[in-house]
Design an enzyme around this catalytic site. Sequence first.
Site, mmCIF file in Angstrom:
data_model
loop_
_atom_site.group_PDB
_atom_site.id
_atom_site.type_symbol
_atom_site.label_atom_id
_atom_site.label_comp_id
_atom_site.label_asym_id
_atom_site.label_seq_id
_atom_site.Cartn_x
_atom_site.Cartn_y
_atom_site.Cartn_z
ATOM 1 N N HIS A 41 0.839 -1.203 0.000
ATOM 2 C CA HIS A 41 0.000 0.000 0.000
ATOM 3 C C HIS A 41 0.873 1.251 0.000
ATOM 4 O O HIS A 41 1.995 1.214 0.491
ATOM 5 C CB HIS A 41 -0.867 0.077 1.274
ATOM 6 N N ASP A 79 -4.340 1.739 -2.226
ATOM 7 C CA ASP A 79 -4.520 0.278 -2.214
ATOM 8 C C ASP A 79 -3.925 -0.311 -3.492
ATOM 9 O O ASP A 79 -4.510 -0.220 -4.565
ATOM 10 C CB ASP A 79 -6.009 -0.081 -2.115
ATOM 11 N N HIS A 118 3.287 -5.339 3.712
ATOM 12 C CA HIS A 118 2.711 -5.968 4.904
ATOM 13 C C HIS A 118 3.065 -7.457 4.960
ATOM 14 O O HIS A 118 3.461 -8.047 3.957
ATOM 15 C CB HIS A 118 1.185 -5.803 4.899
#
Length: 144
Positions: A41, A79, A118
């Site tokens: 992101h 995103d 992530h």
Amino acid sequence: MPIEARSKSKLKGSATFTEVEDGVKVAVQVSGAPKGKIAVHVHETGDCSAPDAKSAGAHYNPENHQHGLPDGAPRHLGDLGNIEVKADGTGTHEIVVKGANLKQGAPNSFLGRAIIVHEKQDDGSQPAGNAGGRIGCGVIGQSK
């Protein structure tokens, strides 16, 4: 630009941001990442100083949309979807983010923000996709 390890991960990576006709092309490469799909992101603040990268703030969302995956709309401008990581810990991801730019001070600019990798897959859920901890961080600078 480099993506540096955070949250005691072994991740290394790089990202390039290039303005194209209808937005910004983002190309990400990682190594030392967990196998499978992991989220990537753009976050609102270009600050990777915290060991867990929480200094980068939340997902970049200038139009105040709900979270989503790139093939859905509406979604956060930041995103970017998921990187498919092979068994050897390497992966690449490329996407064109329509409506984004790299202009200083312009609305919807990625310049001066952070790219975050992530530890888990972005499942598209609210509010941020259940993507887990932040294992990589880099500050987005001016592209060539």
